[in-house]
Design an enzyme around this catalytic site. Structure first.
Site, short mmCIF file in Angstrom:
data_model
loop_
_atom_site.label_atom_id
_atom_site.label_comp_id
_atom_site.label_asym_id
_atom_site.label_seq_id
_atom_site.Cartn_x
_atom_site.Cartn_y
_atom_site.Cartn_z
N LYS A 1 -28.48 9.80 -11.14
CA LYS A 1 -29.41 9.53 -10.04
C LYS A 1 -30.21 10.78 -9.65
O LYS A 1 -30.50 11.02 -8.48
CB LYS A 1 -28.68 8.98 -8.82
CG LYS A 1 -27.88 7.71 -9.12
CD LYS A 1 -27.27 7.10 -7.87
CE LYS A 1 -26.44 5.87 -8.20
NZ LYS A 1 -25.85 5.24 -7.00
N SER B 1 23.87 -3.74 1.79
CA SER B 1 23.15 -3.69 0.50
C SER B 1 21.97 -4.64 0.52
O SER B 1 21.99 -5.69 -0.12
CB SER B 1 24.08 -3.98 -0.67
OG SER B 1 24.85 -5.14 -0.49
#
Length: 638
Positions: free
Chosen positions: A182, A556
């Protein structure tokens, strides 16, 4: 058959009038022969959002005359419907193939395109600029020889520019073309170009690039893409296409022989070969080869291809190897030259790029794929995370999406490997979720850990069977899981009393008791919970090996860790007992006052309140203690 070489009209050339080029036709045979003589360059375009990557590739396809009449017609229609250039052609649409990409004007997935010039063939990967799609950029970069890194001249070097530059370096790309795009938006000013080049060069000093070639371009207007632009008289370097046509390509045939076996080809009793792609090196009939995992050697008798036998195969060749004698080879094995043996290890230091929303945790069990090899794996240590802006090293305990970190990994078995810088095929791996099979991370092995060679299992004279014979029963692990207050410890304690009365040797590993000693250094973050269960599983396995019946009473909360424990201990020795007590009842009991604290905001990681509990999907036993007498549960378990 004839091949049309290009569309006849080429609009959109900045600073030039529309040209008419004669239509050139080649026979298919002539075209294929021409292509066979050319070498192949794989490159990627990368950079920040809206830097013009797709437009640049579209322009390259256009300039190299790879857009045909039917594609041109479709492109013109799509440009009017989805384009960003008004009535002009939007070259990005040649690459942005997904509907979502065209609607949003962004690149989401990696788009691969093939094109060629009289000097070279190319495969280009257009990679996304958005941070959330960084994982796709890694996919495109993993097979590339060169990176075209775009920078919007009006924006300069951005965070994602730095991230992509770091990732390009990380995956081993050493040649970069810095396309400062650009330039038309900044009036083609040399000062802007020089300032961006200086900033990038300073940043790139530590990235190990062998060459960085800066080129001022306008992908939309065509400046310095294939011909020099009249608007940059101050620039004397190559055009983008010229640079791509002349950049050196690393020759994989100069590396060690690496042949991962993809398939054992055994159609009948008269033929047995090993099919795959030669990742690096060169193989010839008569070479003595070695199967790395077993150490067996044999002579290469034939190299079979779809077009018949050949005497020599170069890197990249898809071939079937036939050996002069029977050796034990299966999918995942790696064949090498006997004179150039490869190493094996089960512990590595590696750089990880985390590519998933699921958090990466130390101690969690994953699957690792390296070439065609698979093994269980876990992170044993996170050494540091890299800040891509400053390249500073930061401490971390877990990994989030797009994090880049240095970590140690332990594998369930040794795999054939090479450092990634020496051989990407045997140095690059992925981590996969054991349940969803999603790809979680890409990794690059730096080296194996010395401890992998120095630590060896010691053979013991007294075995588990000897201990079980003395105890009069087999060792076992009964794993109680459920919310706090669900009755895990109560049932485990009652069960132990019953088993003890039967003369059986037992032990309870209780969550609170273990945290007062072995796990006193752990908190209640997700990472700490994972490590807590990993240690407990290892201790339970040792106790079971001693012939004990072990009961564990832990929340757990994660399926992954419960599955890890099951696999570590052995499915035949593991009984998962889910205490399916409703949260409401657990809160009513609240024997430790934890739920009350959590509701008052005093416990930030209370399972069931502000931290998840993942219910077992296939537990061995389920008890809903409400309405079931403790004695009845114990009788079922004992």
């Amino acid at each position: 058959m004839k091949r049309s070489a290009s569309p006849t009209r080429r609009p959109g050339q900045h600073g030039r009038t529309a040209q008419t080029t004669p239509e050139v036709t080649l026979s298919v045979a002539d075209w294929m022969a021409q292509q066979a003589r050319l070498d192949l360059l794989r490159f990627i375009t990368c950079g920040s959002v809206d830097d013009g990557k797709s437009t640049l590739i579209g322009r390259l396809l256009w300039e190299s005359r790879q857009v045909f009449d039917d594609q041109l017609t479709a492109l013109q229609a799509d440009s009017k419907r989805h384009g960003t250039q008004g009535q002009g052609i939007d070259f990005a649409l040649l690459v942005d193939g997904l509907a979502a990409e065209r609607e949003q004007g962004i690149t989401i997935d990696v788009a691969y395109r093939f094109f060629s010039t009289p000097r070279r063939k190319f495969i280009v990967a257009d990679t996304p600029g958005h941070e959330q799609y960084t994982r796709n950029m890694i996919t495109g970069a993993s097979t590339a020889d060169v990176a075209v890194l775009l920078i919007d001249a009006s924006q300069g070097v951005l965070t994602q520019t730095r991230r992509h530059a770091y990732l390009v370096s990380l995956v081993g790309i050493r040649r970069v073309i810095l396309a400062i795009n650009k330039m038309d938006l900044v009036g083609y000013r040399q000062a802007v170009f020089d300032a961006i080049v200086a900033e990038f060069s300073q940043m790139a000093l530590s990235l190990g690039f062998e060459s960085v070639t800066p080129i001022p371009v306008s992908a939309l207007k065509g400046d310095n893409i294939t011909t020099r632009s009249a608007y940059t008289p101050w620039y004397s370097g190559p055009t983008l296409m010229g640079c791509l046509e002349t950049v050196d390509i690393q020759q994989l045939s100069q590396h060690k022989v690496v042949f991962p076996v993809q398939w054992v080809n055994h159609p009948d009793a008269s033929f047995r070969g090993f099919s795959g792609t030669l990742a690096s090196g060169q193989l010839s009939v008569g070479d003595t080869v070695r199967v790395t995992s077993s150490g067996q050697t044999a002579t290469l008798a034939r190299i079979v291809t779809a077009d018949g036998d050949i005497a020599t195969s170069q890197a990249g060749g898809a071939v079937t190897l036939v050996l002069d004698r029977e050796v034990d080879v299966s999918r995942g094995d790696v064949i090498a030259l006997a004179a150039q043996p490869l190493e094996m290890s089960d512990q590595f230091e590696a750089t990880l790029v985390w590519m998933h929303d699921e958090i990466g945790l130390v101690g969690r069990a994953y699957e690792l794929k390296l070439a065609n090899q698979w093994a269980g794996a876990s992170l044993t240590c996170l050494k540091y995370r890299v800040d891509v802006n400053t390249q500073a090293h930061e401490s971390c305990k877990q990994l989030a999406l797009n994090d880049i970190a240095l970590a140690n990994l332990a594998l369930s078995k040794p795999l054939v490997f090479e450092p990634y810088t020496d051989n990407p095929t045997l140095g690059g791996f992925i981590l996969v979720d054991k349940f969803t099979h999603a790809t979680l991370a890409a990794g690059m092995i730096r080296h194996n850990l010395r401890r992998a060679q120095n630590v060896h299992r010691q053979a013991l004279s007294i075995t588990r069977e000897d201990r079980e014979r003395l105890n009069g029963h087999k060792g076992k692990v009964i794993w109680f899981t459920g919310l706090s207050g669900s009755g895990k410890s109560t049932i485990a304690n009652a069960l132990e009393k019953e088993l003890h009365s039967q003369g059986k040797r037992t032990y309870i590993l209780d969550g609170d008791n273990v945290r007062q000693g072995l796990n006193k250094d752990l908190g209640f973050t997700d990472a700490d919970r994972v490590e807590n269960i990993r240690r407990v599983a290892e201790v339970a396995k040792l106790m079971m090996d001693a012939g004990l019946i072990v009961m564990t009473a832990f929340i757990s909360p994660f399926r992954a860790e419960r599955q890890m424990a099951r696999e570590l201990i052995g499915k035949e020795n593991f009984i998962e007992v889910f205490m399916d007590t409703p949260l409401e009842l657990c809160e009513q009991r609240d024997p430790k006052g934890l739920y009350k604290k959590a509701r008052n905001g005093q416990l930030p990681n209370m399972t069931g309140i502000n931290s998840p509990y993942e219910r077992p999907e296939n537990p061995d036993l389920v008890f809903q203690q409400e309405g079931t007498a403790i004695g009845d549960i114990v009788k079922l378990l004992a």
